[in-house]
Each structure stands twice: as C-alpha cells, then as structure tokens.
Motif scaffolding. Structure first.
Motif, short mmCIF file in Angstrom:
data_model
loop_
_atom_site.label_atom_id
_atom_site.label_comp_id
_atom_site.label_asym_id
_atom_site.label_seq_id
_atom_site.Cartn_x
_atom_site.Cartn_y
_atom_site.Cartn_z
N SER A 203 33.53 25.17 27.42
CA SER A 203 32.98 23.88 26.71
C SER A 203 34.25 22.88 26.78
O SER A 203 32.77 21.90 26.70
CB SER A 203 32.47 24.16 25.62
N GLU A 204 35.04 22.79 26.19
CA GLU A 204 36.16 21.47 26.66
C GLU A 204 36.55 20.62 27.27
O GLU A 204 36.44 18.89 27.45
CB GLU A 204 36.99 21.93 25.43
N ARG A 205 35.83 21.45 28.74
CA ARG A 205 35.55 20.63 29.95
C ARG A 205 35.12 20.95 30.82
O ARG A 205 34.93 20.79 31.97
CB ARG A 205 37.61 21.45 31.03
N ARG A 206 33.83 21.49 30.29
CA ARG A 206 32.51 21.74 30.90
C ARG A 206 31.73 20.02 31.86
O ARG A 206 31.62 20.15 33.45
CB ARG A 206 31.74 21.73 29.88
N ALA A 207 32.07 18.81 31.17
CA ALA A 207 31.81 18.55 31.73
C ALA A 207 32.67 17.57 32.73
O ALA A 207 31.90 17.20 34.16
CB ALA A 207 31.67 16.82 30.88
N THR A 208 33.67 17.41 32.99
CA THR A 208 34.62 17.49 34.21
C THR A 208 34.62 17.91 34.68
O THR A 208 34.91 17.84 36.12
CB THR A 208 36.07 17.94 33.41
N VAL A 209 34.63 19.04 34.59
CA VAL A 209 34.63 20.52 36.26
C VAL A 209 33.26 19.89 36.76
O VAL A 209 32.91 20.04 38.01
CB VAL A 209 34.74 21.78 35.33
N GLY B 157 46.85 36.60 43.13
CA GLY B 157 46.95 38.20 42.65
C GLY B 157 46.48 39.36 41.83
O GLY B 157 46.37 39.64 41.03
N VAL B 158 45.04 38.01 41.97
CA VAL B 158 43.77 38.00 40.92
C VAL B 158 42.53 38.76 41.70
O VAL B 158 42.61 38.38 42.64
CB VAL B 158 43.94 37.65 39.99
N SER B 159 41.72 39.10 41.42
CA SER B 159 40.58 39.41 41.21
C SER B 159 39.18 38.14 41.71
O SER B 159 39.82 37.46 40.84
CB SER B 159 39.43 40.97 40.43
N PRO B 160 39.00 37.77 43.28
CA PRO B 160 37.79 36.81 42.79
C PRO B 160 37.15 36.98 42.26
O PRO B 160 36.46 35.34 42.04
CB PRO B 160 37.15 37.58 44.53
N ASP B 161 36.68 37.25 41.30
CA ASP B 161 35.70 37.59 40.39
C ASP B 161 36.01 37.00 39.15
O ASP B 161 35.37 37.22 38.01
CB ASP B 161 34.74 39.10 39.62
N SER B 162 37.64 37.02 39.02
CA SER B 162 38.14 36.67 38.10
C SER B 162 37.63 35.22 36.93
O SER B 162 37.65 34.13 37.83
CB SER B 162 39.34 36.23 37.57
N GLY B 163 37.09 34.66 36.10
CA GLY B 163 36.80 33.73 35.44
C GLY B 163 37.47 33.09 34.52
O GLY B 163 38.36 32.64 35.80
N ARG B 164 37.55 32.89 33.47
CA ARG B 164 38.12 31.40 32.69
C ARG B 164 39.81 32.27 32.91
O ARG B 164 40.18 31.26 32.47
CB ARG B 164 37.20 31.91 31.12
N GLU C 237 28.77 29.40 33.88
CA GLU C 237 29.57 30.12 32.76
C GLU C 237 30.92 30.92 32.75
O GLU C 237 31.05 31.61 31.74
CB GLU C 237 28.94 31.91 34.14
N VAL C 238 31.30 30.19 33.60
CA VAL C 238 32.80 30.64 33.46
C VAL C 238 33.27 29.75 32.89
O VAL C 238 34.88 29.53 33.19
CB VAL C 238 33.20 31.25 34.49
N THR C 239 33.04 28.11 32.71
CA THR C 239 33.41 26.84 32.45
C THR C 239 33.20 26.96 30.59
O THR C 239 32.44 26.87 30.10
CB THR C 239 32.78 26.35 33.04
#
Length: 451
Positions: A368-374, A444-451, A364-366
């Motif tokens: 497309s261009e790096r999905r397989a690597t992650v 310095g960000v929320s732990p729920d920060s995604g992309r 959900e947070v990744t």
C-alpha cells in the motif's frame, strides 16, 4: 463468480473510482479531436507540437505525482486532477476561434491537461484498491475492474456519438428545426464548441465525484508537517519504489512485458484508420468498427474476470501475447473488407484483456505505501515506450517511402511497413524472455516472487 459474490456491495471509493474514470476519460471532443484544433486556427505542425507538449508534461510529472500521492494522500491528488480538468475545459471553452495568440493559450491548456492526467495516474487506482479490506482485495478488485471494463466502452460510444453530432452545425440545426425552432441557423464557429461545453459539465461532475471520495484511515500518518519534508519523502519514495521494482521479479517483469505489449497495440490504434482504408472500408464505416469493438469488449468482460480467478498469470499473459501475435500476422497479410476486421478481432480486444490482467497482478504484489508510485512507473514506462515506437514507425515509413519511390502517405508504404510488425514483435518477445531469464538468474529467486 458465484451469485452471492455478484450481490456483494461495491466499496464506496471503488464505485466512485469507476465514475471518475468514466467522467475523466470519456470526452465528447475525442471523435473530432484533430479537426477541432484545426478549426480553432491551428495547423498540423502546431497540432503536433501541442501533442508533444501534452505528452512531455505527463512523462515529467507522472512518477513525482504518484510519489506525492503516496505521501500527501491519493484523494488529494485525485481531487487536484479533477480541479485541473475543470480549469482545462474552461480555458478551452472560453478560447475564441482564431487569433495570433490562440496557439500559446493552447500550450497552456495542454500543460494543464497533461498535469491532470499525471495527477490522476496511479493515484485513483491506488485509492480505490487500498479502500478495499486487505483480505478481500484479490476477490473484489476483479469485480471493480469488470464494472469499469463494461462501462468504459459504452461511455466512449455515447460520448463519441453525442460529441460528433453536436459538433456538426447542420446536424444541430436540423435537430433544432425538428424541435420547433424553424429559423435555426447556428454557425460552425458556434457548434464546434458544443462538445467542449459538455466536457465542462462532465469535468464539474468529475470534481463532485472526487470530493465524495474518502481517504483510508491510515493515510494521514504518512503526511509530514512541512512542504519540504513531504517533497523529500516523495523523492525517497521514488528511489525506494524504483529499487523495489528492479530487485523484485514480478513487478519488474510485469512492467517490462507491459510496455512491450502496450506500445505495439497502441501504435496500431493510432494508425488503424490507415489499415481500414487499406482493406477497402469506406470512411463512413470507421465509426461502426469502433462501436463494434467497444461492444465486443463489453460482452467479453466476464471472460477476463473468469481468467484472473481460474487461470494463472502465465496463462493469461501468454493468451494476450498470442492475441497480439495473431493480429500482427493478419495486419501483415490483410484480408479485404469486413473479413479483415473480423480477423483482427483478437488484436482489437487484446488491450482490454491486457489492462485488466496487468492491473490485477501488479496491485496484488505491490504494498500500500508505494502503490501510487509503482502504478505511476507503469504509466511512465508505457508512455515512453509508445513514444519510442511511434518515432521508429515514422522513420520506418520515411525509409520505405524512399526505397519505393513514392510519398509516405501512399497505401503501399503503409502496407510494406505492416510486413515488419510481426518480426518486431517476435524480436521484442525474444528480448523479454532473455531478459527475464537473465534477471531471475541474477536475483537467484523464482520469477513468481512478489513482495
């Protein structure tokens, strides 16, 4: 989920993804895995070496193959994984029993097998996920994972029962006699290859499934004209994905919690038979436990799907942590007989829940261009953590064996080792929450920060 959603058609690649996972992972020789290698003429030391070669191959190739998949195309990598599986099974099937060079052929076989695992890792899931229209991914992917989670346990049950049956010469001969072949007298050297022959068939079917998959239309734009440029793009993709994971709270924390949970639960699966002996179960009942566990997973899939739709990621992972913690406390204070199995039911199910949640939230947070690597980073970190915990367990049993003055295979050594597991888990969870707080504060960000 509402009834209209249940009736929605599954995307083409998503349907094939479920079939690929089933055919690739449900192998008929798994119930006789160790004894099969020994019957080919290996000893336990050589068998251990083969497993190390297999694991090292996966770890070395997992992330590079994921990065290549993001550049060359996920379908290409999945097809390559299926081709390697066919080669692996053919080598296995044609290998004669015994002989001075069998070990070295098995080395080649394990390298091919590990390469196939690495090629598939991340690429298959990324291909299926990115084939879903972006607006529908959050709703459709839980349906895909639910279907996979329902069929995988049944696939393992069927392949295990058939594989164990056809491996046993006496069972095969009795079946042939029942069918009218009165003088059936197949030797063990013949029937021990029957599970492998069945795997050759599933490997071919797996290849056919991958060839039917389709690359998303935008994937071709990432391919470069020369091999060198594609390799450079893949290496750049690895660096960029690693940097993104490190500076983005959600994937970093998901992967960290992932390998901490996965490693201890997988270690239990590895030594589960020792626990079953410890609580007084007969060896004949071990398979029953496996079947019951798979059936429980089948009937709890709708809970997993409901949780990702109606509860937060914090709630869901907290639930998994509690399931694992409860199970480890029970292991440290085992109950006799089948009560001991019933009490660890949450632990037996925890891996299924965890894999379902991790796949959903990480995809959900990744982008497309790096999905397989992650996703390949996910596999690599989990395998490394599992290897490290397995080594620690080996050192722990050696230490306790010396302290108790008995052999490391004695039940009291294993029972004493289990007493440490809840404390280990508590320590790793404390370390995770401290790391979480430190990293979030540094960013310095929320732990729920995604992309």
């Amino acid at each position: 989920m509402s009834s209209p959603e249940l009736l929605l058609p599954m995307p083409h690649n998503a349907r094939l993804f479920v079939w690929f996972r089933l055919l690739f992972n449900c192998r008929f020789y798994y119930p006789v895995y160790t004894v099969l290698f020994l019957d080919f003429g290996m000893n336990l030391e050589q068998f251990a070496i083969l497993n190390v070669v297999w694991a090292v191959t996966i770890v070395l190739l997992e992330v590079p193959s994921g990065a290549l998949a993001d550049v060359l195309g996920r379908r290409n990598m999945v097809v390559l994984a299926a081709v390697l599986m066919v080669v692996e099974m053919l080598v296995f099937a044609m290998l004669p029993v015994g002989g001075p060079w069998v070990f070295w052929v098995f080395i080649v076989n394990r390298v091919i097998s590990g390469s196939a695992e690495a090629m598939a890792s991340g690429a298959d899931e990324a291909l299926a996920y990115d084939s879903i229209p972006e607006a529908e991914q959050s709703n459709t992917w839980p349906r895909v994972m639910a279907r996979l989670s329902r069929w995988m346990p049944l696939g393992f049950i069927v392949s295990s029962l058939i594989g164990a049956f056809v491996y046993d010469a006496s069972s095969v001969n009795r079946a042939l006699a029942f069918l009218g072949w009165e003088h059936a007298d197949l030797a063990k050297e013949v029937t021990l290859k029957f599970p492998i022959y069945l795997c050759v068939l599933t490997a071919v079917l797996c290849l056919m499934v991958t060839l039917a998959m389709k690359e998303p239309a935008d994937q071709g734009a990432r391919v470069h004209p020369t091999f060198r440029e594609n390799v450079r793009a893949s290496l750049r993709g690895i660096r960029e994905a690693a940097a993104w994971i490190w500076r983005t709270p959600v994937p970093l924390l998901l992967l960290t919690l992932g390998f901490l949970l996965d490693s201890i639960v997988r270690l239990f699966y590895t030594v589960a038979s020792n626990y079953y002996r410890l609580i007084g179960l007969t060896e004949a009942s071990f398979g029953v436990v496996s079947v019951l566990s798979s059936l429980a997973a089948f009937f709890t899939v709708h809970w997993m799907e409901w949780l990702v739709r109606h509860r937060s990621s914090k709630f869901n992972f907290a639930l998994v942590i509690l399931m694992v913690a409860w199970g480890l406390v029970v292991l440290a204070n085992p109950l006799p007989g089948w009560w001991g199995i019933l009490a660890i039911a949450p632990l037996l199910l925890s891996m299924r829940f965890f894999q379902f949640f991790l796949s959903h939230y990480l995809n959900e947070v990744t982008s497309s261009e790096r999905r397989a690597t992650v996703l390949s980073f996910r596999g690599m970190t989990m395998n490394l953590a599992y290897g490290a915990v397995t080594l620690l367990f080996g050192w722990q049993t050696a230490y306790l064996s010396g302290r108790l003055g008995v052999g490391s295979e004695e039940p009291q050594v294993f029972a004493a080792a289990l007493k440490w597991w809840p404390w280990w888990f508590a320590g790793t969870m404390l370390a995770y929450f401290l790391f979480r707080a430190w990293r979030v504060r540094r960013l310095g960000v929320s732990p729920d920060s995604g992309r």
